[in-house]
Design an enzyme around this catalytic site. Structure first.
Site, short mmCIF file in Angstrom:
data_model
loop_
_atom_site.label_atom_id
_atom_site.label_comp_id
_atom_site.label_asym_id
_atom_site.label_seq_id
_atom_site.Cartn_x
_atom_site.Cartn_y
_atom_site.Cartn_z
CG PHE A 148 64.29 40.12 44.91
CD1 PHE A 148 64.66 39.26 43.88
CD2 PHE A 148 64.79 39.87 46.19
CE1 PHE A 148 65.53 38.19 44.11
CE2 PHE A 148 65.65 38.80 46.43
CZ PHE A 148 66.03 37.96 45.39
CG ASP A 249 59.96 41.68 51.53
OD1 ASP A 249 60.81 41.93 52.39
OD2 ASP A 249 60.16 40.85 50.61
CE LYS A 278 68.38 42.36 51.52
NZ LYS A 278 69.52 41.70 50.88
N1 PMP Z 1 62.86 40.48 50.14
C1 PMP Z 1 63.53 41.60 49.84
C2 PMP Z 1 62.79 42.90 49.74
C3 PMP Z 1 64.90 41.56 49.62
O1 PMP Z 1 65.58 42.68 49.31
C4 PMP Z 1 65.58 40.32 49.75
C5 PMP Z 1 67.07 40.20 49.53
N2 PMP Z 1 67.62 41.05 48.60
C6 PMP Z 1 64.83 39.18 50.07
C7 PMP Z 1 63.47 39.31 50.27
C8 PMP Z 1 65.48 37.84 50.23
O2 PMP Z 1 66.35 37.80 51.33
P1 PMP Z 1 67.46 36.65 51.48
O3 PMP Z 1 68.44 36.86 50.36
O4 PMP Z 1 68.06 36.87 52.83
O5 PMP Z 1 66.75 35.35 51.36
#
Ligand code: PMP
Length: 444
Positions: A148, A249, A278
């Site tokens: 994701f 990521d 985050k």
């Molecule tokens: N990459 C990862 C690994 C994530 O867990 C998330 C959010 N759950 C995102 C990208 C996207 O982040 P955002 O919702 O702040 O755009």
């Protein structure tokens, strides 16, 4: 409008707010719980009806430093009083520079690094792809099944799961490829995944046309599956061999969540670019890309950034987050929390062998995978949903995840006390027991 009507409108119960929300906020931006937050402190949340919850979600791994930590509150207040925005691309400010200095030091690996600031996780990922393409002058990007990376067009394309993230949202950008993520529990070995990459290079895109490989060191939304160290090392070797940019990521895994500051440290691998979001700023919208200098400097001035990227208020909060992680030993605490929690979950696994097929723990990033008949190939999203659906009644905030929606994940704030942690775990045990009983399923 009559007096009575206006009085009715002022009633702020969960139920009333959910009704108002459903009327004006599109269903696409759904909510897990019809529970509206009034206030929150450290690892506890109170709703508008006065109910108290123990937070095992941390706003999806954001409030690693707890809700409204006094240091963060103070830093934010001070910054807002000085100024709240000038745009870092117009008139920059020291708080962003100080934060960048700290992040380039903290990022895994010895190479000299630079940073950029944006606002969301998806934006950080988008920028990694831009930077990798500008650096390599190549087009292809490889991501993993079940991964994701966000909800914008590029990050949706990188995300390795259709519903609900990609359904009806195409067309997606071209030149995105997916290969299997190693997952021992589900029969995919590290060798299988590396082999899939080599096949991809033969079948769909030559390695010398690939700009980047993006990987989560622990798949977050995908189900809390950790990439084995030898896999990340294998990716590092492959990227070195072919001049491909390796993107970590770390949006969900960063800032002490996994018992290291960043999860790639577990594998002793230095990525070329790393996404941070985050947990970076305790709830204020901030994200960053940190990476090797030469790669980061590939795009032209003005090619990266945005109006709000690197908000001074968010940067001030982030500096406090780093201070709290250090002062309160949250890296170590993350491991302690994880060990206490995992012990209870392992006990539950023994008690409910038909339903809990796996317990996963990397620092304070924990999950249980739910199945039927103790069969890893029989995912049980119904049981998962039944548990999530009742969690609020037991005073818990919990989240599901997983490729098949059959994983419950636990992301407590790293500042949670032992007492509150144990209290929350006891609530979870009761919840689990009652849901199993309610469903009239015999424990084995
Ligand atoms: N990459 C990862 C690994 C994530 O867990 C998330 C959010 N759950 C995102 C990208 C996207 O982040 P955002 O919702 O702040 O755009």
């Amino acid at each position: 409008m009559s007096m009575n009507q206006s009085v009715i409108q002022q009633v702020t119960t969960n139920q009333a707010l959910q009704k108002r929300k459903t009327a004006v906020i599109a269903r696409g931006q759904g909510n897990v719980y019809p529970v509206f937050v009034d206030y929150a402190k450290n690892s506890e949340v109170w709703d508008v009806d006065g109910n108290r919850y123990i937070d095992f979600a941390s706003g999806i791994a954001v409030c690693n430093t707890g809700h409204s930590h006094p240091l963060i509150v103070e830093a934010v207040k001070n910054q807002v009083e000085k100024f709240s925005h000038s745009c870092v691309m117009v008139n920059p400010y020291e708080v962003a520079i100080t934060l960048a200095e700290k992040l380039v030091e903290l990022a895994p690996g010895e190479s000299a690094k630079k940073a950029i600031f944006v606002s969301t996780g998806a934006e950080a990922v988008e920028n990694c792809i831009k930077i990798a393409r500008a650096h390599t002058k190549r087009r292809g990007v490889i991501a993993f099944n079940g991964g994701f990376h966000g909800r914008t067009n590029m990050t949706m394309a990188l995300t390795g799961k259709i519903a609900p993230y990609k359904k009806d949202f195409g067309p997606f950008p071209a030149e995105i490829y997916h290969v299997p993520f190693p997952n021992e529990l589900h029969g995919i070995s590290v060798a299988d995944s590396l082999q899939a990459l080599n096949i991809l290079f033969k079948v769909d895109i030559a390695a010398e046309d690939v700009a980047a490989i993006i990987v989560e060191p622990v798949q977050g939304e995908g189900g809390f599956y950790q990439a084995p160290a030898e896999f990340l090392q294998g990716l590092r070797d492959l990227c070195d061999q072919h001049g491909i940019v390796l993107i970590a990521d770390e949006i969900q895994t960063g800032f002490a969540r996994t018992g290291k500051m960043f999860c790639f440290e577990h594998a002793n691998v230095e990525p070329d670019l790393i996404t941070m979001a985050k947990g970076i700023a305790g709830g204020l919208p901030l994200s960053a890309v940190v990476g090797k200098q030469a790669i980061m400097d590939a795009p032209l001035p003005g090619g990266l950034g945005g109006t709000y990227g690197g908000s001074p208020v968010a940067c001030a909060a982030a500096l406090s987050v780093l201070q709290i992680i250090e002062q309160e030993n949250l890296v170590q605490r993350s491991n302690e929390i994880g060990q206490i929690f995992a012990q209870h979950l392992e006990e539950m696994k023994l008690h409910y062998p038909g339903f809990i097929v796996d317990v996963r723990q990397i620092g304070a990033m924990l999950a249980i995978e739910l199945v039927s008949d103790n069969d890893v190939d029989k995912p049980n999203p119904a049981l998962t949903q039944a548990i999530i659906g009742k969690a609020a009644e037991y005073g818990l905030i919990l989240l599901a995840c997983g490729f098949y929606g059959n994983v419950i994940r636990f992301l407590p704030p790293l500042t949670i006390s032992d007492e509150t942690l144990e209290e929350g775990i006891a609530k979870f045990k009761l919840l689990f027991q009652d849901v199993i009983a309610l469903q009239n399923i015999k424990t084995q």
